[in-house]
Design a protein around this motif. Structure first.
Motif, PDB file in Angstrom:
ATOM      1  N   ASP A 181       0.829  -1.202   0.000  1.00 60.36           N
ATOM      2  CA  ASP A 181       0.000   0.000   0.000  1.00 60.36           C
ATOM      3  C   ASP A 181       0.863   1.251   0.000  1.00 60.36           C
ATOM      4  N   LEU A 182       2.143   1.087  -0.331  1.00 61.18           N
ATOM      5  CA  LEU A 182       3.045   2.235  -0.376  1.00 61.18           C
ATOM      6  C   LEU A 182       2.607   3.243  -1.430  1.00 61.18           C
ATOM      7  N   LEU A 183       2.107   2.751  -2.567  1.00 63.92           N
ATOM      8  CA  LEU A 183       1.720   3.600  -3.693  1.00 63.92           C
ATOM      9  C   LEU A 183       0.249   3.390  -4.023  1.00 63.92           C
ATOM     10  N   PRO A 184      -0.444   4.432  -4.496  1.00 64.27           N
ATOM     11  CA  PRO A 184      -1.816   4.247  -4.974  1.00 64.27           C
ATOM     12  C   PRO A 184      -1.850   3.221  -6.110  1.00 64.27           C
ATOM     13  N   ALA A 185      -2.794   2.316  -6.079  1.00 61.37           N
ATOM     14  CA  ALA A 185      -2.847   1.230  -7.061  1.00 61.37           C
ATOM     15  C   ALA A 185      -2.966   1.750  -8.486  1.00 61.37           C
ATOM     16  N   GLU A 186      -3.666   2.876  -8.652  1.00 63.92           N
ATOM     17  CA  GLU A 186      -3.907   3.397 -10.007  1.00 63.92           C
ATOM     18  C   GLU A 186      -2.739   4.218 -10.541  1.00 63.92           C
ATOM     19  N   LEU A 187      -1.739   4.495  -9.710  1.00 61.62           N
ATOM     20  CA  LEU A 187      -0.612   5.307 -10.161  1.00 61.62           C
ATOM     21  C   LEU A 187       0.258   4.493 -11.107  1.00 61.62           C
ATOM     22  N   PRO A 188       0.480   4.964 -12.339  1.00 60.14           N
ATOM     23  CA  PRO A 188       1.332   4.206 -13.268  1.00 60.14           C
ATOM     24  C   PRO A 188       2.754   4.053 -12.739  1.00 60.14           C
TER      25      PRO A 188
END
Length: 252
Positions: free
Chosen positions: A228-235
């Motif tokens: 969950d470090l990065l938003p899932a939708e972030l390329p």
């Protein structure tokens, strides 16, 4: 041609703190405490006579757009950039490539010598690409990705460019993701091997301006990342390509 890249750089806080580079160069997604979302810009000047010097201008300073995770990530990133300056901006990044050929022998137009004989029929052209790219794998995603990069340079003859775009529609698994005005986005999913740090799925997209025939952008997204470090939708990486006709290029 201006290429604008947005990309993720990971940071593992537990790696050797005495080496500001190692925490970034050896970081993996499942072990990282932080990530930097940055933007870089590179200009490519393509001469009207393709045999002349092509000019790459890669001197612009990268922009940090966002930081995720541990608050110590940004200071660590700044220390890494100070240690390895060309990770941020390359003072020697203005380079002339005779005929568009890099020092390593790589060409910005890998099939330039074959343009005249490449099939214009999309089905035959697809088989042509399969044969030429077989060394990289037999997955249609390989062709999807490579065509996206070949056409983003905008140097193929117009009728060959049109045929190449039509070959994309013949690839297994390609679908229209969305349409925004004259730009249509094509999408392809590729399933990853079990145990991949990026999850089980890679979604690749390319944006095509259907009025001009240009590929004007693309992105690669791992929607099932096991963190969950990065938003899932972030390329993981995305890019846009802009074109402008100019009278001259900067010279090294």
């Amino acid at each position: 041609m201006r290429e604008t890249y947005d990309l993720i750089t990971l940071w593992d806080a537990d790696l050797d703190p005495s080496d500001p580079v190692f925490g970034f160069s050896a970081a993996t997604l499942d072990q990282s405490e932080g990530a930097v979302f940055q933007r870089s810009i590179r200009d490519l000047y393509v001469p009207s006579d393709r045999a002349d010097d092509w000019i790459i201008d890669d001197r612009q300073v990268n922009e940090v757009r966002d930081v995720f995770g541990d608050p110590a990530t940004l200071p660590a990133f700044e220390a890494m950039v100070a240690e390895v300056g060309d990770r941020d901006a390359d003072p020697g990044g203005l380079v002339a490539l005779p005929g568009g050929i890099a020092k390593e022998g790589e060409s910005w137009e890998p099939f330039r010598d074959e343009y005249a004989t490449m099939p214009r029929d999309p089905e035959k052209l697809l088989e042509w690409f399969r044969e030429r790219l077989a060394a990289y794998g037999d997955d249609d995603w390989i062709i999807f990705q490579n065509i996206g990069h070949f056409l983003s340079t905008d140097v193929m003859p117009a009728e060959l460019r049109a045929a190449t775009l039509h070959t994309v529609a013949l690839l297994s698994g390609v679908e229209v993701a969305r349409t925004d005005g004259s730009v249509t986005t094509l999408r392809m999913e590729s399933h990853l091997d079990e145990g991949s740090e990026f999850g089980d799925l890679l979604v690749s997209e390319i944006d095509i301006n259907t009025e001009s025939g240009h590929i004007v952008g693309g992105r690669e997204v791992y929607p099932h990342r096991p963190t969950d470090l990065l938003p899932a939708e972030l390329p993981w990486v995305s890019w846009t390509v802009d074109f402008e006709i100019v009278d001259e290029a900067p010279q090294p």
